[in-house]
Design a protein around this motif. Structure first.
Motif, PDB file in Angstrom:
ATOM      1  N   ALA A  29       0.836  -1.201   0.000  1.00 55.04           N
ATOM      2  CA  ALA A  29       0.000   0.000   0.000  1.00 55.04           C
ATOM      3  C   ALA A  29       0.872   1.252   0.000  1.00 55.04           C
ATOM      4  O   ALA A  29       0.477   2.287  -0.543  1.00 55.04           O
ATOM      5  CB  ALA A  29      -0.941  -0.004   1.202  1.00 55.04           C
ATOM      6  N   ALA A  30       2.055   1.172   0.583  1.00 51.66           N
ATOM      7  CA  ALA A  30       2.963   2.322   0.599  1.00 51.66           C
ATOM      8  C   ALA A  30       3.642   2.518  -0.762  1.00 51.66           C
ATOM      9  O   ALA A  30       4.153   3.599  -1.040  1.00 51.66           O
ATOM     10  CB  ALA A  30       4.019   2.140   1.684  1.00 51.66           C
ATOM     11  N   GLN A  31       3.638   1.497  -1.612  1.00 49.20           N
ATOM     12  CA  GLN A  31       4.261   1.603  -2.926  1.00 49.20           C
ATOM     13  C   GLN A  31       3.290   2.055  -4.005  1.00 49.20           C
ATOM     14  O   GLN A  31       3.706   2.391  -5.109  1.00 49.20           O
ATOM     15  CB  GLN A  31       4.838   0.245  -3.343  1.00 49.20           C
ATOM     16  CG  GLN A  31       6.001  -0.206  -2.507  1.00 49.20           C
ATOM     17  CD  GLN A  31       6.493  -1.570  -2.960  1.00 49.20           C
ATOM     18  OE1 GLN A  31       6.480  -1.884  -4.143  1.00 49.20           O
ATOM     19  NE2 GLN A  31       6.928  -2.383  -2.023  1.00 49.20           N
ATOM     20  N   LEU A  32       1.994   2.046  -3.685  1.00 51.21           N
ATOM     21  CA  LEU A  32       0.984   2.398  -4.681  1.00 51.21           C
ATOM     22  C   LEU A  32       0.433   3.788  -4.422  1.00 51.21           C
ATOM     23  O   LEU A  32       0.196   4.172  -3.281  1.00 51.21           O
ATOM     24  CB  LEU A  32      -0.150   1.368  -4.664  1.00 51.21           C
ATOM     25  CG  LEU A  32       0.241  -0.042  -5.101  1.00 51.21           C
ATOM     26  CD1 LEU A  32      -0.908  -1.007  -4.864  1.00 51.21           C
ATOM     27  CD2 LEU A  32       0.641  -0.057  -6.563  1.00 51.21           C
ATOM     28  N   ARG A  33       0.188   4.527  -5.494  1.00 43.29           N
ATOM     29  CA  ARG A  33      -0.355   5.884  -5.425  1.00 43.29           C
ATOM     30  C   ARG A  33      -1.872   5.801  -5.412  1.00 43.29           C
ATOM     31  O   ARG A  33      -2.472   5.041  -6.152  1.00 43.29           O
ATOM     32  CB  ARG A  33       0.100   6.654  -6.654  1.00 43.29           C
ATOM     33  CG  ARG A  33      -0.364   8.083  -6.728  1.00 43.29           C
ATOM     34  CD  ARG A  33       0.030   8.723  -8.059  1.00 43.29           C
ATOM     35  NE  ARG A  33       1.407   8.514  -8.440  1.00 43.29           N
ATOM     36  CZ  ARG A  33       2.419   9.283  -8.044  1.00 43.29           C
ATOM     37  NH1 ARG A  33       2.197  10.313  -7.262  1.00 43.29           N
ATOM     38  NH2 ARG A  33       3.648   9.030  -8.434  1.00 43.29           N
ATOM     39  N   CYS A  34      -2.490   6.619  -4.574  1.00 41.73           N
ATOM     40  CA  CYS A  34      -3.941   6.726  -4.578  1.00 41.73           C
ATOM     41  C   CYS A  34      -4.329   7.434  -5.868  1.00 41.73           C
ATOM     42  O   CYS A  34      -3.895   8.547  -6.132  1.00 41.73           O
ATOM     43  CB  CYS A  34      -4.450   7.496  -3.360  1.00 41.73           C
ATOM     44  SG  CYS A  34      -6.230   7.743  -3.390  1.00 41.73           S
ATOM     45  N   VAL A  35      -5.156   6.791  -6.665  1.00 42.51           N
ATOM     46  CA  VAL A  35      -5.523   7.334  -7.961  1.00 42.51           C
ATOM     47  C   VAL A  35      -6.405   8.575  -7.811  1.00 42.51           C
ATOM     48  O   VAL A  35      -6.397   9.465  -8.649  1.00 42.51           O
ATOM     49  CB  VAL A  35      -6.225   6.258  -8.807  1.00 42.51           C
ATOM     50  CG1 VAL A  35      -6.541   6.759 -10.195  1.00 42.51           C
ATOM     51  CG2 VAL A  35      -5.360   5.016  -8.894  1.00 42.51           C
ATOM     52  N   VAL A  36      -7.127   8.664  -6.702  1.00 43.81           N
ATOM     53  CA  VAL A  36      -7.994   9.814  -6.458  1.00 43.81           C
ATOM     54  C   VAL A  36      -7.173  10.990  -5.929  1.00 43.81           C
ATOM     55  O   VAL A  36      -7.264  12.108  -6.428  1.00 43.81           O
ATOM     56  CB  VAL A  36      -9.126   9.455  -5.467  1.00 43.81           C
ATOM     57  CG1 VAL A  36      -9.942  10.663  -5.112  1.00 43.81           C
ATOM     58  CG2 VAL A  36      -9.996   8.355  -6.045  1.00 43.81           C
ATOM     59  N   CYS A  37      -6.363  10.748  -4.913  1.00 41.58           N
ATOM     60  CA  CYS A  37      -5.605  11.824  -4.255  1.00 41.58           C
ATOM     61  C   CYS A  37      -4.379  12.232  -5.062  1.00 41.58           C
ATOM     62  O   CYS A  37      -4.018  13.400  -5.110  1.00 41.58           O
ATOM     63  CB  CYS A  37      -5.163  11.389  -2.873  1.00 41.58           C
ATOM     64  SG  CYS A  37      -6.518  10.816  -1.840  1.00 41.58           S
ATOM     65  N   LEU A  71       1.553  -5.879  -7.549  1.00 44.48           N
ATOM     66  CA  LEU A  71       1.940  -4.622  -8.190  1.00 44.48           C
ATOM     67  C   LEU A  71       1.624  -4.645  -9.684  1.00 44.48           C
ATOM     68  O   LEU A  71       1.143  -3.655 -10.241  1.00 44.48           O
ATOM     69  CB  LEU A  71       3.420  -4.342  -7.959  1.00 44.48           C
ATOM     70  CG  LEU A  71       3.825  -3.992  -6.525  1.00 44.48           C
ATOM     71  CD1 LEU A  71       5.339  -3.890  -6.404  1.00 44.48           C
ATOM     72  CD2 LEU A  71       3.165  -2.712  -6.066  1.00 44.48           C
ATOM     73  N   ALA A  72       1.868  -5.785 -10.330  1.00 48.41           N
ATOM     74  CA  ALA A  72       1.572  -5.909 -11.763  1.00 48.41           C
ATOM     75  C   ALA A  72       0.070  -5.797 -12.013  1.00 48.41           C
ATOM     76  O   ALA A  72      -0.352  -5.194 -13.013  1.00 48.41           O
ATOM     77  CB  ALA A  72       2.107  -7.240 -12.282  1.00 48.41           C
ATOM     78  N   PHE A  73      -0.745  -6.349 -11.120  1.00 45.40           N
ATOM     79  CA  PHE A  73      -2.202  -6.253 -11.252  1.00 45.40           C
ATOM     80  C   PHE A  73      -2.645  -4.790 -11.255  1.00 45.40           C
ATOM     81  O   PHE A  73      -3.403  -4.351 -12.119  1.00 45.40           O
ATOM     82  CB  PHE A  73      -2.881  -7.021 -10.116  1.00 45.40           C
ATOM     83  CG  PHE A  73      -4.358  -6.769 -10.018  1.00 45.40           C
ATOM     84  CD1 PHE A  73      -5.245  -7.418 -10.847  1.00 45.40           C
ATOM     85  CD2 PHE A  73      -4.855  -5.863  -9.089  1.00 45.40           C
ATOM     86  CE1 PHE A  73      -6.611  -7.175 -10.759  1.00 45.40           C
ATOM     87  CE2 PHE A  73      -6.213  -5.611  -8.990  1.00 45.40           C
ATOM     88  CZ  PHE A  73      -7.100  -6.268  -9.834  1.00 45.40           C
ATOM     89  N   PHE A  74      -2.167  -4.023 -10.286  1.00 44.41           N
ATOM     90  CA  PHE A  74      -2.569  -2.626 -10.194  1.00 44.41           C
ATOM     91  C   PHE A  74      -1.983  -1.802 -11.340  1.00 44.41           C
ATOM     92  O   PHE A  74      -2.618  -0.876 -11.837  1.00 44.41           O
ATOM     93  CB  PHE A  74      -2.187  -2.029  -8.840  1.00 44.41           C
ATOM     94  CG  PHE A  74      -3.117  -2.446  -7.747  1.00 44.41           C
ATOM     95  CD1 PHE A  74      -4.373  -1.870  -7.638  1.00 44.41           C
ATOM     96  CD2 PHE A  74      -2.760  -3.426  -6.839  1.00 44.41           C
ATOM     97  CE1 PHE A  74      -5.246  -2.253  -6.641  1.00 44.41           C
ATOM     98  CE2 PHE A  74      -3.626  -3.816  -5.843  1.00 44.41           C
ATOM     99  CZ  PHE A  74      -4.875  -3.233  -5.737  1.00 44.41           C
ATOM    100  N   ARG A  77      -4.088  -2.385 -14.344  1.00 46.11           N
ATOM    101  CA  ARG A  77      -5.397  -1.740 -14.224  1.00 46.11           C
ATOM    102  C   ARG A  77      -5.308  -0.214 -14.350  1.00 46.11           C
ATOM    103  O   ARG A  77      -6.134   0.402 -15.005  1.00 46.11           O
ATOM    104  CB  ARG A  77      -6.015  -2.101 -12.874  1.00 46.11           C
ATOM    105  CG  ARG A  77      -7.382  -1.466 -12.675  1.00 46.11           C
ATOM    106  CD  ARG A  77      -8.023  -1.973 -11.435  1.00 46.11           C
ATOM    107  NE  ARG A  77      -8.767  -3.169 -11.782  1.00 46.11           N
ATOM    108  CZ  ARG A  77      -9.539  -3.824 -10.931  1.00 46.11           C
ATOM    109  NH1 ARG A  77      -9.632  -3.419  -9.693  1.00 46.11           N
ATOM    110  NH2 ARG A  77     -10.203  -4.880 -11.311  1.00 46.11           N
ATOM    111  N   TYR A  78      -4.308   0.414 -13.719  1.00 46.50           N
ATOM    112  CA  TYR A  78      -4.232   1.874 -13.665  1.00 46.50           C
ATOM    113  C   TYR A  78      -3.049   2.475 -14.424  1.00 46.50           C
ATOM    114  O   TYR A  78      -2.905   3.696 -14.484  1.00 46.50           O
ATOM    115  CB  TYR A  78      -4.156   2.344 -12.205  1.00 46.50           C
ATOM    116  CG  TYR A  78      -5.364   1.967 -11.390  1.00 46.50           C
ATOM    117  CD1 TYR A  78      -6.573   2.621 -11.577  1.00 46.50           C
ATOM    118  CD2 TYR A  78      -5.286   0.957 -10.436  1.00 46.50           C
ATOM    119  CE1 TYR A  78      -7.690   2.266 -10.837  1.00 46.50           C
ATOM    120  CE2 TYR A  78      -6.400   0.604  -9.688  1.00 46.50           C
ATOM    121  CZ  TYR A  78      -7.592   1.254  -9.890  1.00 46.50           C
ATOM    122  OH  TYR A  78      -8.683   0.916  -9.163  1.00 46.50           O
ATOM    123  N   GLY A  79      -2.153   1.670 -14.936  1.00 44.88           N
ATOM    124  CA  GLY A  79      -0.981   2.174 -15.640  1.00 44.88           C
ATOM    125  C   GLY A  79       0.201   2.342 -14.683  1.00 44.88           C
ATOM    126  O   GLY A  79       0.076   2.193 -13.470  1.00 44.88           O
TER     127      GLY A  79
END
Length: 143
Positions: A29-37, A71-74, A77-79
């Protein structure tokens, strides 16, 4: 008694596995960016989408997927933007290189401006007529 010990040992093992999943979830969760924020990680964000992303991370970890798979899944999905620190590859070279290119361009512009300023033509000394005119103008200002 023996069944109680077996049950307690299984409980201890599952608690250790849950703690491992919790730690992995927090790290992912710390490695992924919130797509909204966009300026917060999924771990920091309270947005509903970030909550859903954390839930999806947990579900995938419980399904036995590796951290790289999650990580590959996200990313699929989001680039690549969804990764807070995108990997260095041809599609992200611009993300990694642009700050350095802009910094070098700014430095080159600064050096060029300073050189141009230092090479400015020095003013020619005043001749007698110009000096006399300047003296009259200054005297008029004093009066």
């Amino acid at each position: 008694m023996r069944q109680l010990l077996i049950g307690l040992s299984l409980l201890a093992c599952s608690a250790g596995a849950l703690a491992d999943i919790d730690a992995r979830e927090a790290a992912l969760a710390a490695q992924l960016r919130c797509v909204v924020c966009q300026n917060q990680t999924v771990a920091e964000s309270n947005a509903p989408l970030a909550t859903d992303m954390r839930r999806e991370i947990r579900a995938q970890l419980h399904a036995g997927r590796s951290d790289a798979d999650v990580l590959a899944f996200f990313e699929q999905r989001y680039g690549a933007f969804v990764r807070y620190t995108p990997p260095l590859r041809p599609s992200t070279w611009l993300l990694w290189g642009l700050p350095f290119v802009l910094g070098l361009a700014g430095l080159a512009a600064l050096v060029a401006t300073l050189r141009r300023r230092n090479q400015a033509v020095p003013a020619e000394p005043l001749d007698d007529a110009q000096r006399e005119r300047a003296r009259r103008l200054l005297d008029r200002e004093d009066a």
